[in-house]
Design a protein around this motif. Structure first.
Motif, short mmCIF file in Angstrom:
data_model
loop_
_atom_site.label_atom_id
_atom_site.label_comp_id
_atom_site.label_asym_id
_atom_site.label_seq_id
_atom_site.Cartn_x
_atom_site.Cartn_y
_atom_site.Cartn_z
N GLU A 20 0.85 -1.37 -0.01
CA GLU A 20 0.36 -0.10 -0.13
C GLU A 20 0.87 1.14 0.41
N GLN A 52 -11.54 -8.47 1.28
CA GLN A 52 -11.62 -7.07 0.87
C GLN A 52 -10.16 -5.90 1.05
N GLU A 56 -8.90 -4.41 -1.73
CA GLU A 56 -7.71 -3.26 -2.12
C GLU A 56 -6.86 -2.72 -2.09
N ALA A 365 -13.72 1.21 -0.05
CA ALA A 365 -12.95 1.80 -1.06
C ALA A 365 -12.39 2.36 -1.94
N SER A 368 -6.80 4.05 -2.21
CA SER A 368 -5.43 4.62 -3.11
C SER A 368 -4.72 5.02 -3.95
#
Ligand code: FAD
Length: 369
Positions: A20, A52, A56, A365, A368
Motif C-alpha cells: 500500500e 476486501q 484493495e 474502497a 489508493s
C-alpha cells in the motif's frame, strides 16, 4: 520528496503495509529474517475482511483463483455423526475461503515486487530506534516510518519495551497438507469444511479443502496429550477418527506444530515506529482472524500515514481507530480457545455475532492513488 519506510517481516502484515505504501509513492524496503520467502502452516482461512483488503491491494482475483470456498461448515463426532452445520457464506453474504499459505504469500510477494517494493531476505531486524531500523549485520537504516511486522516474537516490539501481555495456551495444532484425492469421496461432506471431535480423548481434526488438489488438516489436542508427540503416530489418530483413516494414515514427516497464543502490545507505536500483525495483537486461531485482522490493520496503517504529514500523530489515530475491534477479536478467540472441549451449542449451530462483526469490518474502497 519521496518518503521512505523500513519494514521488518515479509509476512502477511509486513507485505500489506509495503504494497500500500509503495502504491502511494513511498520507497519501501522489507527485511525478512529467513533466507527465503516461505509461509509455514499449511492452509489458512480468510474471511470477508481479509478478502476486501486483498481487493484493495489489487490481488483478490489472483488469490481467489487459487482458493476454495465451501458451501457448508460441519461439526461431526469421531464416528461421523453430524453434530451441527452452518451454511456458507455467512448470512449477509460474508465470504469465508481457504487456500494454502504458500499461495497467499506468493500473491502478496508478487504484488509487492510489482509495486516496486524491495525485499531483502536473510536480513534480521534486531531493534528499532525512532526513525531507524537496525539489522543484524550492523546496518542502521533511517526512514520516515519503521514497521515491526516481525511476528509474535517481534524483536522490534521488544526493543521498544511495548509488550503488555503474552499467554501461551495448553492447546496446539499440527498442520499439514495432504492430497485431496485421499478423501473417501469427491463430494458431499468431503467438500465441506469440518471439525471432527473426539470428545472422549479431547482430540480434534480440522478438515479443510484448500483448492482442487490440496487438503489442509489440523490435528488438535491439549499440549500434554501423548498423541501430539513427535514423530506423530498416525495409528493413534486413525483410532480416534476411524472415518478419517484414508487422509490420516500417511502423515507427512515433519508437520508444523503451533501452540495457541494471545499477545497484546502496550501501544502499537513508539514515535515513528509502528508494530502490526502478530507482533502487536496475536490471537488464537479459533476465529480464523489473526491474518485477516493483521492485514486489515496493516492496510489502515499504511493509509493513515500516507495521508498525513505527521507520522507520529497518524500512528496514534490509527491505533485509536483499529484497536477496539482487534481487542474484540482477541477476546472472542480467547473465549473459544478456553472452552474448545466440549463443543458448545453456539459453535455447533452457527457463528456468534461477535465473530461475524470482525468479518464485517472491511476497508473503505478506492482510496489508493
Ligand atoms: P507472521 O506471519 O509471523 O510473519 C512475520 C514474518 O517476519 C515472518 O516471515 C518471519 O520470518 C519474519 N521475521 C521474524 N522475525 C524477524 C526479524 N527479527 N527480522 C525480520 N523478519 C523477521 N489466521 C487467519 O486469519 N486464518 C487462519 O486460518 C489462521 N490459522 C491459524 C492457525 C494456527 C495454528 C496459528 C498459530 C495461527 C493461525 N492464524 C490464522 C493466525 C495467522 O497465522 C497470523 O495471525 C498471521 O500469520 C500474522 O501475520 P504477521 O505477518 O503478523 O506475522
Amino acid at each position: 520528496m519521496v518518503r521512505t519506510a523500513e519494514i521488518a517481516g515479509a509476512g502477511f502484515a509486513g507485505l500489506t503495509v509495503a504494497i500500500e505504501l509503495a502504491r502511494r509513492g513511498w520507497r519501501v524496503r522489507v527485511h525478512e529474517a529467513s533466507p527465503e520467502l516461505r509461509a509455514f502452516g499449511a492452509g489458512i482461512f480468510l474471511w470477508e475482511n481479509g478478502l476486501q483488503v486483498l481487493a484493495e491491494l489489487g490481488v483478490q482475483d489472483r488469490v481467489l483463483a487459487t482458493s476454495y470456498e465451501a458451501t457448508r461448515w460441519e461439526e461431526r463426532d469421531s464416528d461421523n455423526g453430524e453434530l451441527g452445520s452452518r451454511p456458507l457464506p455467512v448470512p449477509g453474504g460474508l465470504r469465508m475461503i481457504t487456500l494454502t499459505r504458500r499461495d497467499l504469500l506468493t500473491a502478496l510477494v508478487d504484488a509487492a515486487l510489482e509495486s516496486g517494493v524491495s525485499i531483502t531476505t536473510g536480513s534480521r531486524a534486531v531493534r528499532a530506534d525512532d526513525g531507524a531500523l537496525c539489522t543484524e549485520d550492523g546496518s542502521v537504516r533511517d526512514a520516515d516510518l519503521v514497521v515491526g511486522a516481525d511476528g509474535i516474537r517481534s524483536a522490534v516490539r521488544d526493543s521498544l519495551d511495548l509488550l503488555a501481555e503474552h499467554e501461551v495456551f495448553d492447546l496446539g495444532l499440527y498442520r499439514f497438507l495432504v492430497p485431496l484425492d485421499r478423501a473417501p469421496s469427491f463430494d458431499g461432506q468431503w467438500r465441506c469444511y469440518a471439525n471432527y471431535w473426539n470428545l472422549r480423548s479431547k482430540r480434534r481434526v480440522l478438515y479443510v479443502p484448500c483448492n482442487e488438489r490440496e487438503l489442509y488438516l489440523g490435528l488438535g489436542a491439549h499440549a500434554s496429550d501423548g498423541a501430539l508427540s513427535q514423530p506423530l503416530d498416525s495409528s493413534v489418530w486413525c483410532e480416534s477418527f476411524p472415518v478419517l483413516r484414508p487422509v490420516l494414515s500417511e502423515l507427512p514427516a515433519a508437520p508444523r506444530y503451533d501452540r495457541y497464543e494471545v499477545l497484546r502490545a502496550r501501544k502499537w507505536s513508539s514515535g515513528r515506529v509502528a508494530v502490526v500483525g502478530d507482533a502487536a495483537h496475536a490471537m488464537p486461531p479459533s476465529l480464523g482472524q489473526g491474518a485477516g485482522t493483521a492485514m486489515m490493520n496493516a492496510l489502515n496503517l499504511a493509509r493513515s500515514v500516507a495521508d498525513h504529514d505527521d507520522v507520529v500523530a497518524a500512528l496514534r489515530d490509527w491505533e485509536a481507530e483499529n484497536r477496539p475491534l482487534t481487542e474484540h477479536a482477541q477476546q472472542e478467540s480467547v473465549a473459544i480457545a478456553r472452552n474448545l472441549f466440549p463443543v458448545t451449542p453456539e459453535r455447533r449451530d452457527g457463528w456468534g455475532e461477535g465473530a461475524v462483526a470482525v468479518a464485517r469490518n472491511v476497508p473503505k474502497a478506492g482510496e489508493s492513488s
